[in-house]
Design a protein around this motif. Structure first.
Motif, PDB file in Angstrom:
ATOM      1  N   GLY A   1       2.448  37.668  48.622  1.00  0.00           N
ATOM      2  CA  GLY A   1       2.440  37.455  47.178  1.00  0.00           C
ATOM      3  C   GLY A   1       1.676  36.197  46.835  1.00  0.00           C
ATOM      4  O   GLY A   1       1.074  35.555  47.710  1.00  0.00           O
ATOM      5  N   ASP A   2       1.710  35.820  45.584  1.00  0.00           N
ATOM      6  CA  ASP A   2       0.999  34.616  45.133  1.00  0.00           C
ATOM      7  C   ASP A   2       1.536  33.342  45.784  1.00  0.00           C
ATOM      8  O   ASP A   2       0.800  32.381  45.985  1.00  0.00           O
ATOM      9  CB  ASP A   2       1.090  34.487  43.606  1.00  0.00           C
ATOM     10  CG  ASP A   2       0.336  35.604  42.897  1.00  0.00           C
ATOM     11  OD1 ASP A   2      -0.598  36.184  43.506  1.00  0.00           O
ATOM     12  OD2 ASP A   2       0.689  35.911  41.743  1.00  0.00           O
ATOM     13  N   ASP A   3       2.826  33.324  46.106  1.00  0.00           N
ATOM     14  CA  ASP A   3       3.450  32.129  46.677  1.00  0.00           C
ATOM     15  C   ASP A   3       3.812  32.304  48.141  1.00  0.00           C
ATOM     16  O   ASP A   3       4.738  31.658  48.633  1.00  0.00           O
ATOM     17  CB  ASP A   3       4.709  31.776  45.868  1.00  0.00           C
ATOM     18  CG  ASP A   3       4.386  31.454  44.419  1.00  0.00           C
ATOM     19  OD1 ASP A   3       3.342  30.810  44.175  1.00  0.00           O
ATOM     20  OD2 ASP A   3       5.158  31.868  43.530  1.00  0.00           O
ATOM     21  N   GLY A   4       3.133  33.197  48.851  1.00  0.00           N
ATOM     22  CA  GLY A   4       3.411  33.408  50.266  1.00  0.00           C
ATOM     23  C   GLY A   4       4.061  34.757  50.518  1.00  0.00           C
ATOM     24  O   GLY A   4       3.990  35.675  49.697  1.00  0.00           O
ATOM     25  N   ILE A   5       4.743  34.862  51.649  1.00  0.00           N
ATOM     26  CA  ILE A   5       5.376  36.125  52.044  1.00  0.00           C
ATOM     27  C   ILE A   5       6.604  36.380  51.190  1.00  0.00           C
ATOM     28  O   ILE A   5       7.437  35.492  50.982  1.00  0.00           O
ATOM     29  CB  ILE A   5       5.778  36.094  53.536  1.00  0.00           C
ATOM     30  CG1 ILE A   5       4.555  35.851  54.433  1.00  0.00           C
ATOM     31  CG2 ILE A   5       6.504  37.383  53.934  1.00  0.00           C
ATOM     32  CD1 ILE A   5       3.505  36.935  54.371  1.00  0.00           C
ATOM     33  N   GLU A   6       6.706  37.595  50.683  1.00  0.00           N
ATOM     34  CA  GLU A   6       7.887  38.006  49.918  1.00  0.00           C
ATOM     35  C   GLU A   6       8.279  39.413  50.340  1.00  0.00           C
ATOM     36  O   GLU A   6       7.534  40.103  51.026  1.00  0.00           O
ATOM     37  CB  GLU A   6       7.618  37.930  48.419  1.00  0.00           C
ATOM     38  CG  GLU A   6       6.472  38.792  47.932  1.00  0.00           C
ATOM     39  CD  GLU A   6       6.202  38.621  46.442  1.00  0.00           C
ATOM     40  OE1 GLU A   6       6.693  39.486  45.672  1.00  0.00           O
ATOM     41  OE2 GLU A   6       5.531  37.651  46.061  1.00  0.00           O
ATOM     42  N   LYS A   7       9.451  39.836  49.928  1.00  0.00           N
ATOM     43  CA  LYS A   7       9.955  41.175  50.234  1.00  0.00           C
ATOM     44  C   LYS A   7       9.752  42.069  49.020  1.00  0.00           C
ATOM     45  O   LYS A   7       9.929  41.644  47.874  1.00  0.00           O
ATOM     46  CB  LYS A   7      11.447  41.139  50.587  1.00  0.00           C
ATOM     47  CG  LYS A   7      11.777  40.324  51.812  1.00  0.00           C
ATOM     48  CD  LYS A   7      11.553  41.137  53.048  1.00  0.00           C
ATOM     49  CE  LYS A   7      12.059  40.365  54.259  1.00  0.00           C
ATOM     50  NZ  LYS A   7      12.161  41.168  55.430  1.00  0.00           N
ATOM     51  N   MET A   8       9.370  43.320  49.307  1.00  0.00           N
ATOM     52  CA  MET A   8       9.177  44.299  48.247  1.00  0.00           C
ATOM     53  C   MET A   8       9.847  45.607  48.664  1.00  0.00           C
ATOM     54  O   MET A   8       9.621  46.086  49.789  1.00  0.00           O
ATOM     55  CB  MET A   8       7.677  44.520  48.024  1.00  0.00           C
ATOM     56  CG  MET A   8       7.365  45.524  46.920  1.00  0.00           C
ATOM     57  SD  MET A   8       5.605  45.598  46.488  1.00  0.00           S
ATOM     58  CE  MET A   8       4.897  46.265  47.973  1.00  0.00           C
ATOM     59  N   PRO A   9      10.669  46.213  47.796  1.00  0.00           N
ATOM     60  CA  PRO A   9      11.289  47.493  48.168  1.00  0.00           C
ATOM     61  C   PRO A   9      10.261  48.616  48.161  1.00  0.00           C
ATOM     62  O   PRO A   9       9.412  48.686  47.268  1.00  0.00           O
ATOM     63  CB  PRO A   9      12.350  47.705  47.083  1.00  0.00           C
ATOM     64  CG  PRO A   9      11.867  46.921  45.905  1.00  0.00           C
ATOM     65  CD  PRO A   9      11.058  45.775  46.465  1.00  0.00           C
ATOM     66  N   TRP A  10      10.314  49.468  49.190  1.00  0.00           N
ATOM     67  CA  TRP A  10       9.398  50.597  49.270  1.00  0.00           C
ATOM     68  C   TRP A  10      10.064  51.695  50.088  1.00  0.00           C
ATOM     69  O   TRP A  10      10.870  51.420  50.962  1.00  0.00           O
ATOM     70  CB  TRP A  10       8.085  50.193  49.944  1.00  0.00           C
ATOM     71  CG  TRP A  10       6.921  51.003  49.460  1.00  0.00           C
ATOM     72  CD1 TRP A  10       6.448  52.156  49.998  1.00  0.00           C
ATOM     73  CD2 TRP A  10       6.106  50.725  48.342  1.00  0.00           C
ATOM     74  NE1 TRP A  10       5.376  52.617  49.286  1.00  0.00           N
ATOM     75  CE2 TRP A  10       5.148  51.740  48.238  1.00  0.00           C
ATOM     76  CE3 TRP A  10       6.096  49.708  47.380  1.00  0.00           C
ATOM     77  CZ2 TRP A  10       4.187  51.780  47.252  1.00  0.00           C
ATOM     78  CZ3 TRP A  10       5.131  49.749  46.395  1.00  0.00           C
ATOM     79  CH2 TRP A  10       4.192  50.772  46.337  1.00  0.00           C
ATOM     80  N   THR A  11       9.707  52.907  49.826  1.00  0.00           N
ATOM     81  CA  THR A  11      10.276  54.016  50.585  1.00  0.00           C
ATOM     82  C   THR A  11       9.708  54.072  51.989  1.00  0.00           C
ATOM     83  O   THR A  11       8.588  53.635  52.234  1.00  0.00           O
ATOM     84  CB  THR A  11       9.989  55.359  49.885  1.00  0.00           C
ATOM     85  OG1 THR A  11       8.590  55.464  49.665  1.00  0.00           O
ATOM     86  CG2 THR A  11      10.759  55.476  48.584  1.00  0.00           C
ATOM     87  N   TYR A  12      10.513  54.617  52.894  1.00  0.00           N
ATOM     88  CA  TYR A  12      10.052  54.777  54.271  1.00  0.00           C
ATOM     89  C   TYR A  12       9.967  56.254  54.610  1.00  0.00           C
ATOM     90  O   TYR A  12       8.970  56.895  54.357  1.00  0.00           O
ATOM     91  CB  TYR A  12      10.962  54.016  55.243  1.00  0.00           C
ATOM     92  CG  TYR A  12      10.593  54.254  56.690  1.00  0.00           C
ATOM     93  CD1 TYR A  12       9.290  54.072  57.131  1.00  0.00           C
ATOM     94  CD2 TYR A  12      11.526  54.706  57.597  1.00  0.00           C
ATOM     95  CE1 TYR A  12       8.925  54.321  58.444  1.00  0.00           C
ATOM     96  CE2 TYR A  12      11.175  54.947  58.916  1.00  0.00           C
ATOM     97  CZ  TYR A  12       9.879  54.758  59.330  1.00  0.00           C
ATOM     98  OH  TYR A  12       9.535  55.011  60.623  1.00  0.00           O
ATOM     99  N   ALA A  13      11.015  56.851  55.157  1.00  0.00           N
ATOM    100  CA  ALA A  13      10.930  58.223  55.655  1.00  0.00           C
ATOM    101  C   ALA A  13      12.042  59.090  55.074  1.00  0.00           C
ATOM    102  O   ALA A  13      13.016  58.601  54.534  1.00  0.00           O
ATOM    103  CB  ALA A  13      11.010  58.221  57.188  1.00  0.00           C
ATOM    104  N   TYR A  14      11.851  60.385  55.242  1.00  0.00           N
ATOM    105  CA  TYR A  14      12.850  61.357  54.808  1.00  0.00           C
ATOM    106  C   TYR A  14      12.935  62.469  55.843  1.00  0.00           C
ATOM    107  O   TYR A  14      12.125  62.564  56.763  1.00  0.00           O
ATOM    108  CB  TYR A  14      12.510  61.924  53.424  1.00  0.00           C
ATOM    109  CG  TYR A  14      11.209  62.686  53.369  1.00  0.00           C
ATOM    110  CD1 TYR A  14      11.185  64.079  53.507  1.00  0.00           C
ATOM    111  CD2 TYR A  14      10.000  62.032  53.178  1.00  0.00           C
ATOM    112  CE1 TYR A  14       9.990  64.783  53.457  1.00  0.00           C
ATOM    113  CE2 TYR A  14       8.802  62.725  53.126  1.00  0.00           C
ATOM    114  CZ  TYR A  14       8.805  64.091  53.267  1.00  0.00           C
ATOM    115  OH  TYR A  14       7.630  64.780  53.225  1.00  0.00           O
ATOM    116  N   TYR A  15      13.919  63.316  55.674  1.00  0.00           N
ATOM    117  CA  TYR A  15      14.167  64.424  56.594  1.00  0.00           C
ATOM    118  C   TYR A  15      13.981  65.716  55.814  1.00  0.00           C
ATOM    119  O   TYR A  15      14.698  65.979  54.850  1.00  0.00           O
ATOM    120  CB  TYR A  15      15.600  64.298  57.127  1.00  0.00           C
ATOM    121  CG  TYR A  15      15.895  65.118  58.348  1.00  0.00           C
ATOM    122  CD1 TYR A  15      15.317  64.815  59.570  1.00  0.00           C
ATOM    123  CD2 TYR A  15      16.783  66.185  58.278  1.00  0.00           C
ATOM    124  CE1 TYR A  15      15.603  65.567  60.701  1.00  0.00           C
ATOM    125  CE2 TYR A  15      17.079  66.931  59.405  1.00  0.00           C
ATOM    126  CZ  TYR A  15      16.491  66.619  60.609  1.00  0.00           C
ATOM    127  OH  TYR A  15      16.771  67.358  61.722  1.00  0.00           O
TER     128      TYR A  15
END
Length: 160
Positions: A109-123
Motif C-alpha cells: 500500500g501507500d504506507d508499506g505492507i498491509e493486509k487486504m481481504p480476498w477470496t481464495y478457493a472453493y469446492y
C-alpha cells in the motif's frame, strides 16, 4: 532412497503452488480486478489451486444421491454454499459449489505492507448425466459454456 526422492518432489511441488513473484501493489490488484477478477486472483495467489471438483456420481452416499441433496446436506452441516444449482435436473451437467474461502493477503500500500481481504478457493460439486457416445452410454465429460462462466465467478465478492 525413494523416500528421500519423494520428499524432494513434494517440496518442489509445494513451491510451485505459491506466488512466484513479489507482493503486488494494492493499486495494481484493484485496477486489474476492474478488467478481470481472475487475473487479479492470479496476481495475488500465483499458481495456487483455485478450486477442486467432486463428482457426486461417485460419492456413494445413500443419504445424498444427487447434487441437490448433497448441497442441502452440506448447507445443513454449516458449509456456506452457492445459492442455486446450475443446470436442470436430468441434464448432462448440474453444478454448484461452496462459497470461496476468504483470506487476508499482503499487498503493498501507500504506507508499506498491509493486509487486504480476498477470496481464495472453493469446492465445486458436479453431477454428470449419461450421454450416448460412439454407441456407448457414458457420463458427460464436457462443460456447458454458460455454467462454466458462472463457476469462474465463484471467487468474486463484493469486496473485490
Amino acid at each position: 532412497m525413494p523416500r528421500v526422492a519423494g520428499e524432494a518432489l513434494v517440496k518442489d511441488l509445494a513451491q510451485y503452488f505459491r506466488r512466484p513473484w513479489s507482493i503486488p501493489q494494492k493499486s495494481d490488484v484493484l485496477k486489474i480486478n476492474d478488467i478481470s477478477q481472475y487475473a487479479a486472483w492470479v496476481l495475488l495467489h500465483g499458481n495456487a489451486v483455485n478450486h477442486f471438483t467432486a463428482f457426486v456420481n461417485y460419492q456413494n452416499v445413500s443419504e445424498w444421491p444427487d447434487l441437490a441433496s448433497t448441497c442441502q446436506g452440506m448447507a445443513d452441516a454449516g458449509i456456506p454454499m452457492k445459492e442455486n444449482l446450475e443446470g436442470e435436473k436430468g441434464s448432462k451437467l448440474r453444478q454448484s459449489a461452496t462459497l470461496a474461502v476468504k483470506e487476508e493477503l499482503e499487498v503493498k500500500g501507500d504506507d508499506g505492507i498491509e493486509k487486504m481481504p480476498w477470496t481464495y478457493a472453493y469446492y465445486e460439486l458436479a453431477e454428470r448425466g449419461l450421454v450416448i457416445e460412439n454407441g456407448e452410454e457414458k457420463l458427460f465429460s464436457g462443460f456447458l459454456g454458460e455454467q462454466a462462466r458462472h463457476l469462474f465467478d465463484m471467487t468474486t465478492t463484493r469486496e473485490n
